[in-house]
Scaffold this motif. Structure first.
Motif, PDB file in Angstrom:
ATOM      1  N   LYS A   8     -11.381  -9.637  -3.335  1.00 12.12           N
ATOM      2  CA  LYS A   8     -10.141  -8.911  -3.576  1.00 12.12           C
ATOM      3  C   LYS A   8     -10.370  -7.465  -3.177  1.00 12.12           C
ATOM      4  O   LYS A   8     -11.401  -6.885  -3.465  1.00 12.12           O
ATOM      5  CB  LYS A   8      -9.728  -9.025  -5.032  1.00 12.12           C
ATOM      6  CG  LYS A   8      -9.340 -10.446  -5.374  1.00 12.12           C
ATOM      7  CD  LYS A   8      -8.648 -10.528  -6.671  1.00 12.12           C
ATOM      8  CE  LYS A   8      -8.290 -11.992  -6.886  1.00 12.12           C
ATOM      9  NZ  LYS A   8      -7.568 -12.211  -8.085  1.00 12.12           N
ATOM     10  N   MET A   9      -9.371  -6.899  -2.529  1.00 10.98           N
ATOM     11  CA  MET A   9      -9.527  -5.580  -1.975  1.00 10.98           C
ATOM     12  C   MET A   9      -8.248  -4.769  -2.194  1.00 10.98           C
ATOM     13  O   MET A   9      -7.154  -5.312  -2.163  1.00 10.98           O
ATOM     14  CB  MET A   9      -9.804  -5.701  -0.472  1.00 10.98           C
ATOM     15  CG  MET A   9     -10.095  -4.403   0.204  1.00 10.98           C
ATOM     16  SD  MET A   9     -10.382  -4.606   1.964  1.00 10.98           S
ATOM     17  CE  MET A   9     -11.769  -5.694   2.017  1.00 10.98           C
ATOM     18  N   ILE A  10      -8.443  -3.467  -2.426  1.00  7.96           N
ATOM     19  CA  ILE A  10      -7.322  -2.544  -2.505  1.00  7.96           C
ATOM     20  C   ILE A  10      -7.367  -1.686  -1.251  1.00  7.96           C
ATOM     21  O   ILE A  10      -8.410  -1.139  -0.909  1.00  7.96           O
ATOM     22  CB  ILE A  10      -7.426  -1.636  -3.737  1.00  7.96           C
ATOM     23  CG1 ILE A  10      -7.383  -2.467  -5.015  1.00  7.96           C
ATOM     24  CG2 ILE A  10      -6.314  -0.601  -3.741  1.00  7.96           C
ATOM     25  CD1 ILE A  10      -7.613  -1.645  -6.262  1.00  7.96           C
ATOM     26  N   PRO A  36      -7.720  -6.577 -14.601  1.00  6.14           N
ATOM     27  CA  PRO A  36      -6.977  -5.327 -14.822  1.00  6.14           C
ATOM     28  C   PRO A  36      -5.637  -5.393 -14.107  1.00  6.14           C
ATOM     29  O   PRO A  36      -5.474  -6.117 -13.120  1.00  6.14           O
ATOM     30  CB  PRO A  36      -7.884  -4.266 -14.205  1.00  6.14           C
ATOM     31  CG  PRO A  36      -8.706  -5.006 -13.205  1.00  6.14           C
ATOM     32  CD  PRO A  36      -8.864  -6.399 -13.731  1.00  6.14           C
ATOM     33  N   SER A  37      -4.704  -4.618 -14.607  1.00  7.98           N
ATOM     34  CA  SER A  37      -3.378  -4.605 -13.984  1.00  7.98           C
ATOM     35  C   SER A  37      -3.461  -3.893 -12.635  1.00  7.98           C
ATOM     36  O   SER A  37      -4.394  -3.148 -12.349  1.00  7.98           O
ATOM     37  CB  SER A  37      -2.378  -3.890 -14.889  1.00  7.98           C
ATOM     38  OG  SER A  37      -2.658  -2.507 -14.915  1.00  7.98           O
ATOM     39  N   GLU A  42      -4.963   0.790  -9.190  1.00  7.07           N
ATOM     40  CA  GLU A  42      -4.479   1.882  -8.337  1.00  7.07           C
ATOM     41  C   GLU A  42      -4.908   3.236  -8.887  1.00  7.07           C
ATOM     42  O   GLU A  42      -5.342   4.115  -8.137  1.00  7.07           O
ATOM     43  CB  GLU A  42      -2.959   1.813  -8.230  1.00  7.07           C
ATOM     44  CG  GLU A  42      -2.386   2.857  -7.306  1.00  7.07           C
ATOM     45  CD  GLU A  42      -0.876   2.764  -7.213  1.00  7.07           C
ATOM     46  OE1 GLU A  42      -0.268   3.792  -6.885  1.00  7.07           O
ATOM     47  OE2 GLU A  42      -0.303   1.695  -7.483  1.00  7.07           O
ATOM     48  N   LEU A  43      -4.810   3.420 -10.207  1.00  5.36           N
ATOM     49  CA  LEU A  43      -5.226   4.683 -10.822  1.00  5.36           C
ATOM     50  C   LEU A  43      -6.727   4.935 -10.627  1.00  5.36           C
ATOM     51  O   LEU A  43      -7.139   6.058 -10.357  1.00  5.36           O
ATOM     52  CB  LEU A  43      -4.870   4.692 -12.305  1.00  5.36           C
ATOM     53  CG  LEU A  43      -3.393   4.844 -12.631  1.00  5.36           C
ATOM     54  CD1 LEU A  43      -3.162   4.679 -14.128  1.00  5.36           C
ATOM     55  CD2 LEU A  43      -2.878   6.191 -12.158  1.00  5.36           C
ATOM     56  N   GLU A  44      -7.533   3.890 -10.766  1.00  4.34           N
ATOM     57  CA  GLU A  44      -8.977   4.030 -10.560  1.00  4.34           C
ATOM     58  C   GLU A  44      -9.290   4.380  -9.111  1.00  4.34           C
ATOM     59  O   GLU A  44     -10.129   5.233  -8.827  1.00  4.34           O
ATOM     60  CB  GLU A  44      -9.701   2.738 -10.968  1.00  4.34           C
ATOM     61  CG  GLU A  44     -11.194   2.781 -10.784  1.00  4.34           C
ATOM     62  CD  GLU A  44     -11.907   3.778 -11.697  1.00  4.34           C
ATOM     63  OE1 GLU A  44     -13.119   3.991 -11.471  1.00  4.34           O
ATOM     64  OE2 GLU A  44     -11.277   4.341 -12.603  1.00  4.34           O
ATOM     65  N   ALA A  45      -8.603   3.754  -8.182  1.00  3.74           N
ATOM     66  CA  ALA A  45      -8.806   4.064  -6.761  1.00  3.74           C
ATOM     67  C   ALA A  45      -8.397   5.509  -6.468  1.00  3.74           C
ATOM     68  O   ALA A  45      -9.106   6.220  -5.749  1.00  3.74           O
ATOM     69  CB  ALA A  45      -8.008   3.095  -5.896  1.00  3.74           C
ATOM     70  N   MET A  46      -7.288   5.965  -7.028  1.00  4.45           N
ATOM     71  CA  MET A  46      -6.852   7.352  -6.827  1.00  4.45           C
ATOM     72  C   MET A  46      -7.861   8.331  -7.428  1.00  4.45           C
ATOM     73  O   MET A  46      -8.149   9.369  -6.851  1.00  4.45           O
ATOM     74  CB  MET A  46      -5.472   7.572  -7.451  1.00  4.45           C
ATOM     75  CG  MET A  46      -4.352   6.857  -6.726  1.00  4.45           C
ATOM     76  SD  MET A  46      -4.171   7.378  -5.020  1.00  4.45           S
ATOM     77  CE  MET A  46      -3.581   9.032  -5.247  1.00  4.45           C
TER      78      MET A  46
END
Length: 90
Positions: A8-10, A36-37, A42-46
């Motif tokens: 899985k990748m963001i 995780p949601s 997204e918040l962790e990546a940011m």
């Protein structure tokens, strides 16, 4: 190195970067079991992107302090030289 055929990748487009246009985050297996949601991910990546963007600015900040230290040393050296010359002249 990526193992397996399914990860899985963001994918996040970067802002204000002259070097990179996209950042890819591969999700850890532990995170897949916890589920995780999408917003948390997204918040962790940011957070990671912002943390690394700030790290890129650190040398400029350190360089400014280096210049100030140099000027301070130059001033003190000139002051000591002036005092020595004044004392030697009398």
């Amino acid at each position: 190195m990526m193992k397996g055929c399914q990860k899985k990748m963001i994918v996040m487009p970067t802002r204000d970067s002259s070097l990179f246009e996209t950042a890819y985050f591969v999700v850890r297996e532990e995170a897949e079991t916890r589920r995780p949601s999408a917003r948390e991910m997204e918040l962790e990546a940011m957070r990671i992107l912002e943390e690394n963007a700030l790290a890129g600015r650190a040398p400029t900040y350190a360089r400014r302090h280096l210049y100030l230290a140099f000027l301070y040393g130059l001033f003190l050296g000139a002051l000591v030289l002036a005092v020595v010359l004044l004392l030697h002249g009398t």
